[in-house]
Every structure is written in structure tokens, then in C-alpha cells.
Design a protein around this motif. Structure first.
Motif, PDB file in Angstrom:
ATOM      1  N   VAL A 188      11.345  -7.499  -7.127  1.00  0.00           N
ATOM      2  CA  VAL A 188      11.432  -7.167  -5.698  1.00  0.00           C
ATOM      3  C   VAL A 188      10.631  -5.900  -5.401  1.00  0.00           C
ATOM      4  O   VAL A 188       9.842  -5.847  -4.454  1.00  0.00           O
ATOM      5  N   PHE A 189      10.831  -4.852  -6.212  1.00  0.00           N
ATOM      6  CA  PHE A 189      10.074  -3.611  -6.041  1.00  0.00           C
ATOM      7  C   PHE A 189       8.581  -3.873  -6.200  1.00  0.00           C
ATOM      8  O   PHE A 189       7.762  -3.440  -5.371  1.00  0.00           O
ATOM      9  N   LEU A 190       8.205  -4.575  -7.253  1.00  0.00           N
ATOM     10  CA  LEU A 190       6.789  -4.794  -7.544  1.00  0.00           C
ATOM     11  C   LEU A 190       6.122  -5.627  -6.459  1.00  0.00           C
ATOM     12  O   LEU A 190       4.975  -5.373  -6.088  1.00  0.00           O
ATOM     13  N   ASP A 191       6.840  -6.612  -5.914  1.00  0.00           N
ATOM     14  CA  ASP A 191       6.271  -7.435  -4.853  1.00  0.00           C
ATOM     15  C   ASP A 191       6.026  -6.599  -3.598  1.00  0.00           C
ATOM     16  O   ASP A 191       4.968  -6.703  -2.964  1.00  0.00           O
ATOM     17  N   GLU A 192       7.000  -5.745  -3.236  1.00  0.00           N
ATOM     18  CA  GLU A 192       6.820  -4.883  -2.066  1.00  0.00           C
ATOM     19  C   GLU A 192       5.678  -3.903  -2.306  1.00  0.00           C
ATOM     20  O   GLU A 192       4.854  -3.652  -1.414  1.00  0.00           O
ATOM     21  N   GLN A 200       0.070  -2.114  -1.336  1.00  0.00           N
ATOM     22  CA  GLN A 200      -1.258  -1.813  -1.877  1.00  0.00           C
ATOM     23  C   GLN A 200      -2.337  -2.625  -1.161  1.00  0.00           C
ATOM     24  O   GLN A 200      -3.397  -2.093  -0.808  1.00  0.00           O
ATOM     25  N   ARG A 201      -2.071  -3.881  -0.940  1.00  0.00           N
ATOM     26  CA  ARG A 201      -3.053  -4.763  -0.309  1.00  0.00           C
ATOM     27  C   ARG A 201      -3.212  -4.483   1.182  1.00  0.00           C
ATOM     28  O   ARG A 201      -4.335  -4.303   1.686  1.00  0.00           O
ATOM     29  N   ASP A 202      -2.093  -4.427   1.901  1.00  0.00           N
ATOM     30  CA  ASP A 202      -2.140  -4.406   3.358  1.00  0.00           C
ATOM     31  C   ASP A 202      -2.201  -3.007   3.962  1.00  0.00           C
ATOM     32  O   ASP A 202      -2.662  -2.840   5.091  1.00  0.00           O
ATOM     33  N   TYR A 203      -1.734  -2.003   3.232  1.00  0.00           N
ATOM     34  CA  TYR A 203      -1.693  -0.645   3.777  1.00  0.00           C
ATOM     35  C   TYR A 203      -2.754   0.262   3.138  1.00  0.00           C
ATOM     36  O   TYR A 203      -3.503   0.940   3.844  1.00  0.00           O
ATOM     37  N   ILE A 204      -2.821   0.247   1.806  1.00  0.00           N
ATOM     38  CA  ILE A 204      -3.845   1.066   1.137  1.00  0.00           C
ATOM     39  C   ILE A 204      -5.228   0.450   1.307  1.00  0.00           C
ATOM     40  O   ILE A 204      -6.217   1.153   1.465  1.00  0.00           O
ATOM     41  N   GLY A 205      -5.284  -0.891   1.288  1.00  0.00           N
ATOM     42  CA  GLY A 205      -6.569  -1.580   1.399  1.00  0.00           C
ATOM     43  C   GLY A 205      -7.184  -1.928   0.068  1.00  0.00           C
ATOM     44  O   GLY A 205      -8.405  -1.974  -0.094  1.00  0.00           O
ATOM     45  N   ARG A 206      -6.354  -2.183  -0.941  1.00  0.00           N
ATOM     46  CA  ARG A 206      -6.837  -2.548  -2.255  1.00  0.00           C
ATOM     47  C   ARG A 206      -7.218  -4.023  -2.262  1.00  0.00           C
ATOM     48  O   ARG A 206      -6.614  -4.808  -1.541  1.00  0.00           O
ATOM     49  N   GLU A 207      -8.273  -4.424  -3.063  1.00  0.00           N
ATOM     50  CA  GLU A 207      -8.957  -3.559  -3.981  1.00  0.00           C
ATOM     51  C   GLU A 207     -10.091  -2.787  -3.291  1.00  0.00           C
ATOM     52  O   GLU A 207     -10.623  -3.231  -2.268  1.00  0.00           O
ATOM     53  N   THR A 208     -10.473  -1.662  -3.866  1.00  0.00           N
ATOM     54  CA  THR A 208     -11.613  -0.923  -3.335  1.00  0.00           C
ATOM     55  C   THR A 208     -12.889  -1.425  -3.997  1.00  0.00           C
ATOM     56  O   THR A 208     -12.869  -1.923  -5.126  1.00  0.00           O
ATOM     57  N   PRO A 209     -14.026  -1.319  -3.302  1.00  0.00           N
ATOM     58  CA  PRO A 209     -15.267  -1.895  -3.833  1.00  0.00           C
ATOM     59  C   PRO A 209     -15.810  -1.173  -5.064  1.00  0.00           C
ATOM     60  O   PRO A 209     -15.610   0.031  -5.235  1.00  0.00           O
ATOM     61  N   ILE A 244      -3.361   8.203  -2.504  1.00  0.00           N
ATOM     62  CA  ILE A 244      -2.386   7.316  -1.858  1.00  0.00           C
ATOM     63  C   ILE A 244      -1.771   6.340  -2.864  1.00  0.00           C
ATOM     64  O   ILE A 244      -0.634   5.895  -2.689  1.00  0.00           O
ATOM     65  N   ASN A 245      -2.501   5.998  -3.938  1.00  0.00           N
ATOM     66  CA  ASN A 245      -1.971   5.056  -4.933  1.00  0.00           C
ATOM     67  C   ASN A 245      -0.657   5.557  -5.520  1.00  0.00           C
ATOM     68  O   ASN A 245       0.321   4.807  -5.630  1.00  0.00           O
ATOM     69  N   ASN A 246      -0.632   6.807  -5.912  1.00  0.00           N
ATOM     70  CA  ASN A 246       0.554   7.412  -6.508  1.00  0.00           C
ATOM     71  C   ASN A 246       1.585   7.786  -5.453  1.00  0.00           C
ATOM     72  O   ASN A 246       2.792   7.585  -5.641  1.00  0.00           O
ATOM     73  N   ALA A 247       1.124   8.308  -4.309  1.00  0.00           N
ATOM     74  CA  ALA A 247       2.051   8.763  -3.270  1.00  0.00           C
ATOM     75  C   ALA A 247       2.905   7.615  -2.754  1.00  0.00           C
ATOM     76  O   ALA A 247       4.132   7.748  -2.624  1.00  0.00           O
ATOM     77  N   ILE A 248       2.288   6.484  -2.470  1.00  0.00           N
ATOM     78  CA  ILE A 248       3.059   5.364  -1.931  1.00  0.00           C
ATOM     79  C   ILE A 248       3.982   4.797  -3.006  1.00  0.00           C
ATOM     80  O   ILE A 248       5.110   4.374  -2.724  1.00  0.00           O
TER      81      ILE A 248
END
Length: 414
Positions: A38-42, A47-56, A87-91
Motif C-alpha cells: 500500500v505504501f509503495l503503491d502510493e 513519483q509518477r504524477d507529482y514528481i514527474g518521474r522518470e526524468t530524461p 524531492i525524491n527523498n523529501a516526498i
């Protein structure tokens, strides 16, 4: 992962008794979260929808042609939401804190990117946020301070000691010790007492995992990965999937400042004032005097002027798996201009140190070699640092005009 909090002889949990319970609680919660679907899915959705991963992963054709030798690729972490890898670590930590039932977040910041990322993560997740930042860094990173406050964070300017990142960490640790039940300390780099080095590396390793997958997809075999290195969050995350392999070369670039003298740089692995010691809850390599007190540091980049380095990176440097070098302020500024003019990419001053090493290394390698540079952040935040260097006259005119405008507005409103 560490061996009971240690990487060879570095690491550990050297803290007052009052912090042992929250650190132990954090370690248990982190291990549970990493096994919780559950944690990992959220987390992955954010990561995908808010951070914008993956980065180019961007091929730099003009830089490659001008420099000759190796092909140069750039991992564009600066395109992540909030403008940097932080942001990767902060979120990740803020989400973990929410699962732990914590409602208040504190953080330290140097260049401001970690503070900015933590403030943004707290705004998204509905958490109260306080950021400690050295008074010196507050002055030179005003754009990030303004953004933190826009996200709703309270920014405390630390006036003790050198008034930089080291002192901000001290204040954050004091706050956490006083409020462990309601508060989580989002430490921004891969250092501090265990389990923070493992937590930060894990949340930042998304950078390296993406690079590994992107290289495999394109049939790229990197010769060297290059990252700037202060405390070490972007470098250890970038290097993580490759640490236990013999290739590629892993190169970490420290702040060479204005020279090799004491107080002129922040070179913990390559500097002549580096010693092993224990500070701020962990054992590593620091810039220390003979009495074990932290020495002053200097760097044009606020994010690289910390007096210590993460324990895993210290161990990897001593073993030789990670090669350490440094770049002078002047070399970082030249690299900033080079990649801006030739690739249309504005590196943060921190990342420009990695760019400087790529400029030195590429001509020494063959055309079959590949260098990947981690552009850990965008240079927008550095306008107060770079403008006085590159366009001093215009910058002074702008500041005077702004002062006159603000004074005029004050008169009108009064």
C-alpha cells in the motif's frame, strides 16, 4: 544496506539517549514501509504524477563535439518538480512520517532545494513544516526562501556558528530531540545517525535505477558516472545500482572553493584538512581542526559547503570504488556557462561542479566511451549568486531600481 548502521568503520548512531527511541522507531517504520504494498503503491504514484518521474537521460551532442573524446549524457534531475533531486527523498520521508502518524515535519537546508522540496511535500500531504537554514544561506538563496514560505513553511534563519548548513542541522536536531512524539526530521542528505543514510540512499536510488534502465534500453554502456558531492544524496542515489559492480567508474566532485587552504574549500575526501571524526550523530570524514572542531568551509554553491560527507560515500572513497575529485568555484562557473550556451541547460551551481569534471575528463577518453553527468538541479535558484558574476553592472542597476520602487510603493501605501 548498512551493516547495523555502519559502512565499514563509518556511520553509526552517536546520539543522546533522547534521540535513540525516535531513531529506532524510524528504522522499524522504514523497513515496514519498504515491504508494504500500500505504501509503495502510493509512493510510486506520487513519483509518477507529482514528481514527474522518470526524468530524461539527455545526449549532449554539441558538448560532445566541442570537447571531443567521450559522448556526454546528462540525467536531468532538474526537471523534477521543485527543480532538483531533493524531492525524491523529501516526498518519501514525508509520506513515511504520515504513515507513522506524525503531523509536524522539520528539515535543514543549505542551498534551499531540500527545504523547498520538503515544504512542497508537506503542502501536498497536509503536514506542518518548519525549515532551519543558516543565515548566510538565507541571504544568498532568497528565491528558495520565498518559495518555501509560499508553500506554507516556517523558515528559521540560524544565527549561531558559521550560520550555514552545519548549524542548521544542529538546530533541527535540537528541535527533534525536544518534540520526538509529534515531529519527524526529514534529513536531506545521506548522512546523520542511522538509519538516515540508508533511508536517503533508498529514496534517491530511483535516479540510478532509471539511468540503468535507460542505458539498457538504448544499448549504452557508461564508462563513468559523475555527480557533485556535498553530503552526498544525489551522488549516492545516482551511484547506488552500480556500487557492487566493477564498472562504470563512479566519480564524486567536491567543492574546491577558491583554493586548497583551510577555510577555502569543502573537500572532505581530497582536502588537506580532512580527518575522521564523529559529529552530528555519525562517524565519517570531516574538515576538523586538531581539537576535533569543525573548520570553516567555502564554496560558491550553498549545497556543497557542508564540513562532512555521508558515511557510505566515505567508505566507498576509502575503498577506491568511488573516485573523489574537486572543482574550483571558477571551474564550476565556466561549466555553468558552457552547458547553458551549448546545450540550453542551466545547471545549478552544485551540479556545475560535476559538469566541470566532465569537461576535464571527456577529452581524455575515446569516442567509444560514455560519460553520464547527474544534473542534480536547475540553476534558476542561483540568480543571486550568478548574476553578480556574469552581469554585475546590470544586476546592481536592477537591485537599485527595485529598492527605489519598493520605497516608492511604501510611500504610496503610507
Amino acid at each position: 544496506m548498512s551493516d547495523n548502521g555502519f559502512f565499514d568503520r563509518f556511520g553509526g548512531k552517536y546520539v543522546a539517549e533522547v534521540l535513540r527511541r525516535p531513531l529506532d522507531e524510524l528504522e522499524v517504520a522504514f523497513k515496514k514501509a519498504m515491504a508494504d504494498p500500500v505504501f509503495l503503491d502510493e509512493f510510486r504514484t506520487i513519483q509518477r504524477d507529482y514528481i514527474g518521474r522518470e526524468t530524461p537521460l539527455y545526449f549532449a551532442p554539441t558538448a560532445t563535439r566541442i570537447l571531443g573524446g567521450a559522448k556526454i549524457y546528462i540525467k536531468l534531475e532538474g526537471l523534477a518538480n521543485t527543480g532538483a533531486h531533493k524531492i525524491n527523498n523529501a516526498i518519501g520521508q514525508c509520506l513515511l512520517a504520515k504513515y507513522m502518524g506524525k503531523k509536524r515535519i522539520i528539515a535543514e537546508t543549505g542551498a534551499g532545494q531540500h527545504g523547498l522540496a520538503t515544504a512542497a511535500a508537506c503542502a501536498k500531504l497536509g503536514l506542518d513544516c518548519t525549515v532551519y537554514m543558516g543565515e548566510v544561506d538565507v541571504r544568498r538563496q532568497q528565491p528558495n526562501v520565498a518559495s518555501m514560505e509560499m508553500y506554507g513553511a516556517k523558515v528559521h534563519a540560524v544565527t549561531s556558528g558559521s550560520r550555514t548548513l552545519k548549524d542548521a542541522v544542529n538546530e533541527a536536531m535540537r528541535d527533534w530531540a525536544a518534540n520526538p512524539d509529534t515531529t519527524h526530521y526529514v534529513l536531506g542528505s545521506a548522512l546523520g545517525p542511522a538509519p538516515f543514510p540508508d533511508i536517503v540512499r533508498e529514496f534517491q536510488s530511483v535516479i540510478g535505477r532509471e539511468v540503468e534502465a535507460q542505458c539498457a534500453e538504448r544499448g549504452i554502456k557508461p564508462t563513468a558516472l559523475i555527480a557533485c558531492c556535498g553530503g552526498g544524496s544525489n551522488s549516492i542515489g545516482f551511484f547506488a545500482p552500480f556500487i557492487d559492480k566493477k564498472e562504470p567508474r563512479l566519480i564524486a566532485v567536491e567543492a574546491g572553493g577558491i583554493g586548497p587552504g583551510v577555510g577555502e574549500n569543502a573537500s572532505r575526501m581530497t582536502g588537506n584538512a580532512s580527518r575522521e571524526g564523529i559529529m552530528q550523530g555519525y562517524k565519517s570524514r570531516f574538515l576538523l581542526d586538531e581539537d576535533g572542531q569543525a573548520l570553516p568551509t567555502r564554496s560558491i554553491s550553498a549545497g556543497l559547503d557542508y564540513c562532512g560527507i555521508g558515511p557510505q560515500l566515505a567508505a566507498l572513497g576509502m575503498s577506491g570504488r568511488v573516485e573523489f575529485t574537486s572543482a574550483l568555484d571558477s571551474e564550476a562557473l565556466d561549466a555553468l556557462k558552457f552547458f547553458a550556451r551549448n546545450e540550453g541547460i542551466l545547471f545549478a551551481m552544485e551540479s556545475s561542479h560535476a559538469g566541470a569534471e566532465a569537461i576535464k575528463l571527456a577529452p581524455k577518453l575515446s569516442k567509444d566511451d560514455v560519460i553520464i553527468v547527474n544534473m542534480s538541479g536547475r540553476g534558476d535558484k542561483d540568480v543571486f549568486i550568478t548574476s553578480p558574476v556574469f552581469r554585475r553592472k546590470e544586476w546592481l542597476e536592477f537591485l537599485h531600481a527595485e529598492i527605489d520602487r519598493l520605497e516608492s510603493d511604501k510611500d504610496v501605501h503610507e
